[in-house]
Design an enzyme around this catalytic site. Structure first.
Site, short mmCIF file in Angstrom:
data_model
loop_
_atom_site.label_atom_id
_atom_site.label_comp_id
_atom_site.label_asym_id
_atom_site.label_seq_id
_atom_site.Cartn_x
_atom_site.Cartn_y
_atom_site.Cartn_z
N GLU A 15 75.54 -7.21 89.80
CA GLU A 15 75.91 -7.10 91.21
C GLU A 15 77.01 -8.09 91.62
O GLU A 15 77.19 -8.37 92.81
CB GLU A 15 74.69 -7.32 92.10
CG GLU A 15 73.67 -6.21 92.02
CD GLU A 15 72.72 -6.24 93.19
OE1 GLU A 15 72.82 -5.35 94.04
OE2 GLU A 15 71.90 -7.17 93.26
N HIS A 35 73.85 -13.84 97.84
CA HIS A 35 73.13 -12.56 97.82
C HIS A 35 71.70 -12.84 97.41
O HIS A 35 71.45 -13.38 96.34
CB HIS A 35 73.75 -11.57 96.83
CG HIS A 35 72.84 -10.40 96.59
ND1 HIS A 35 72.35 -9.62 97.62
CD2 HIS A 35 72.27 -9.90 95.45
CE1 HIS A 35 71.56 -8.69 97.13
NE2 HIS A 35 71.48 -8.84 95.82
N HIS A 79 67.26 -11.57 97.85
CA HIS A 79 66.26 -10.58 98.20
C HIS A 79 65.25 -11.26 99.13
O HIS A 79 64.04 -11.08 99.01
CB HIS A 79 65.60 -10.03 96.94
CG HIS A 79 66.58 -9.38 96.01
ND1 HIS A 79 66.25 -8.92 94.76
CD2 HIS A 79 67.91 -9.09 96.16
CE1 HIS A 79 67.31 -8.38 94.17
NE2 HIS A 79 68.35 -8.49 95.00
N HIS A 136 66.44 -3.89 99.86
CA HIS A 136 67.04 -4.68 98.80
C HIS A 136 67.09 -6.18 99.16
O HIS A 136 66.47 -7.00 98.49
CB HIS A 136 68.44 -4.12 98.53
CG HIS A 136 69.19 -4.77 97.42
ND1 HIS A 136 70.38 -4.25 96.95
CD2 HIS A 136 68.98 -5.90 96.72
CE1 HIS A 136 70.83 -5.03 95.98
NE2 HIS A 136 69.99 -6.03 95.82
ZN LIG Z 1 70.36 -7.67 94.57
#
Ligand SMILES: [Zn+2]
Length: 254
Positions: A97, A116, A118, A187
């Site tokens: 990602e 980034h 979760h 996500h």
């Molecule tokens: Zn992710």
């Protein structure tokens, strides 16, 4: 092989020689520390990653090889171009990602750090009809709104919700727009800042604000959210450095 390489270039074979060139050691150390902070504060678990724009080349960025956030060290940091091609992977496995980071750096010249995660309490707001909104000083920057990125219909070849190609990264950056935070349906989220301290503080603040908002909703009466004026008045970027000082002290090796 490694020793021959080091001798040929007359460079040290210490761990530092394995990290990106022309990047101050403090930049690499701070990026590693950011991962450990966000793991300790419950924003990252075994997934997720943080990047910074290269301090002397705005067309490059730095993020770790594929490794659990709590275990990141300066030696794990890899340099990428903005198309998310690794400059110095040396066989190390990379995060699929990474396009999240490269495409946001392309779209947002004001952004120098990207998280980034979760973030567990943020995800419910990405899959319900309740928008994440500012309810407390820690999340005052959410007064700008937090759009939700949805992968449905964007990739005919895969039903995955992961951002694993440049087109999805570009679409995510477009959803983020000029905002500090975008949620990612089912996500997690992406949080950006002008520097690493701001991005880390906002990532923690997003999780804390989500927790408070969820608790308030569970009390069962209408929730009084910050007005846009209150949110703007309550954001205090000067306090972020104080936060970093505290969080860093919790993960500092004894
Ligand atoms: Zn992710």
């Amino acid at each position: 092989m490694r020793s021959l390489f080091c001798i040929a270039l007359l460079v040290s074979c210490s761990a530092g020689a394995q990290t990106p060139a022309e990047v101050p050691a403090s930049v690499l150390e701070n990026l590693a520390t950011a991962h450990r902070i966000l793991a300790a504060e419950g924003v990252l678990d075994y997934l997720g990653h943080v990047s910074v724009r290269h301090p002397s080349n705005p067309n490059r960025y730095l993020m770790p090889r594929q490794v659990a956030p709590a275990l990141v060290t300066a030696a794990d940091i890899v340099e990428f171009d903005l198309d998310s091609h690794a400059i110095d992977a040396r066989g190390r496995a990379l995060f699929s990602e990474r396009y999240i980071h490269g495409e946001i750096y392309k779209a947002r010249r004001d952004v120098n750090a990207v998280v980034h995660s979760h973030s567990p309490t943020v995800v419910p707001f990405s899959i319900s009809q309740v928008p994440l909104r500012a309810v407390h000083q820690a999340g005052a920057f959410l007064g700008a709104g937090a759009p939700v990125f949805d992968t449905r219909g964007l990739d005919s070849r895969s039903a995955s919700l992961l951002v694993r190609n440049p087109a999805l990264g570009k679409a995510l950056a477009a959803t983020l727009g000029e905002k500090p935070v975008a949620l990612m349906r089912g996500h997690g989220d992406v949080v950006v800042g002008a520097d690493l301290v701001v991005a880390v503080a906002r990532a923690i603040g997003t999780e804390v604000n989500a927790r408070m908002q969820l608790n308030a909703i569970q009390l069962g009466t209408p929730v009084t959210y910050f007005t846009p004026e209150e949110a703007a008045a309550m954001e205090n970027p000067a306090a972020y450095a104080r936060g970093w000082e505290l969080w860093e002290s919790r993960v500092r090796p004894k």
